[in-house]
Design an enzyme around this catalytic site. Structure first.
Site, PDB file in Angstrom:
ATOM      1  N   ASP A  87      -6.855   3.019   5.414  1.00  0.00           N
ATOM      2  CA  ASP A  87      -5.918   3.025   4.302  1.00  0.00           C
ATOM      3  C   ASP A  87      -4.527   3.230   4.909  1.00  0.00           C
ATOM      4  OD1 ASP A  87      -4.958   3.243   1.603  1.00  0.00           O
ATOM      5  OD2 ASP A  87      -4.911   5.412   1.882  1.00  0.00           O
ATOM      6  N   ASP A 103      -1.026   4.403   2.960  1.00  0.00           N
ATOM      7  CA  ASP A 103      -0.292   5.557   2.439  1.00  0.00           C
ATOM      8  C   ASP A 103      -1.197   6.780   2.354  1.00  0.00           C
ATOM      9  OD1 ASP A 103       2.142   4.054   1.870  1.00  0.00           O
ATOM     10  OD2 ASP A 103       0.973   3.097   0.289  1.00  0.00           O
TER      11      ASP A 103
END
EC number: 3.1.3.18
Length: 221
Positions: free
Chosen positions: A10, A12
């Site tokens: 991922d 952020d």
């Protein structure tokens, strides 16, 4: 013990601490309307939830329809501020270097719009290093659906079972499990106060990126 063949991350809250950019974005919107700014502590827990969740915190006095109308402005302002204050989490760069030195391929699967994620790669010097980038609007589905992870694995030519997915939100772990992909819960990321990472049932829970500098910390096939 060895590093995985491939790792998908991922963005952020996992690789990048983008909360300061997000805060600058919503506070610019608030200031322009003569409204009081919010703090990083108020915004940080919902950064991984996306623009609508952040607008719900910043504009709590508005109804959902009014906040929805603010999404295009948020994205435009955020694009202009992208990378001005965001930083990699401590230990992320060393982690990526060690993966690369071990011959591991890595990429990014995020729910952030792909065009915004693509803008970040040159700022970080990752254009040639990141083997695949899937955004939240790249495909017909987004996390927690497994499709983005499965497509990313296919594009780098590695079976899903030989990839590891690392994320800081429950939807990341749900997507990994549905894809048949081992998972790592990044506990350094953005979480709501009532989030319980243990209940996500990730294969591994990690407090800080430096723990992932060593092969033994990773899920083993």
């Amino acid at each position: 013990m060895r590093f995985p063949r491939a790792v998908l991350f991922d963005l952020d809250g996992t690789l990048l601490d983008s909360a300061p950019d997000m805060l600058a974005t919503v506070n610019a919107m608030l200031s322009e309307r003569g409204l009081p700014c919010i703090t990083l502590a108020q915004l940080r827990p919902v950064v991984s939830k996306g623009s609508r969740a952040m607008l719900a915190v910043a504009f709590a006095h508005l109804d959902a329809a009014a906040r929805e109308a603010l999404v295009p402005e948020f994205l435009k302002r955020y694009e202009a501020l992208l990378g001005t204050q965001a930083q990699l989490f401590d230990g992320v760069e060393v982690m990526l270097q060690r993966l690369e030195q071990a011959g591991c391929v890595w990429g990014i699967v995020t729910n952030k719009p792909e065009y915004l994620a693509q803008l970040i790669l040159p700022q970080l010097g990752w254009q040639q290093r990141c083997a695949v980038l899937i955004g939240g609007d790249t495909l017909a589905e987004r996390k927690p659906h497994p499709l983005p992870l499965l497509v990313a694995a296919d594009r780098i030519g590695v079976a899903a079972t030989q990839c590891v997915y690392v994320g800081d939100d429950e939807r990341d772990i749900l997507a990994a499990r549905a894809a048949g992909m081992p998972s790592v819960a990044a506990l350094w990321g953005y979480r709501l106060g009532d989030d319980d990472p243990l209940s996500w049932q990730a294969d591994v829970l990690v407090e800080q990126p430096p723990q992932l500098w060593e092969p033994a910390a990773w899920p083993q096939p």
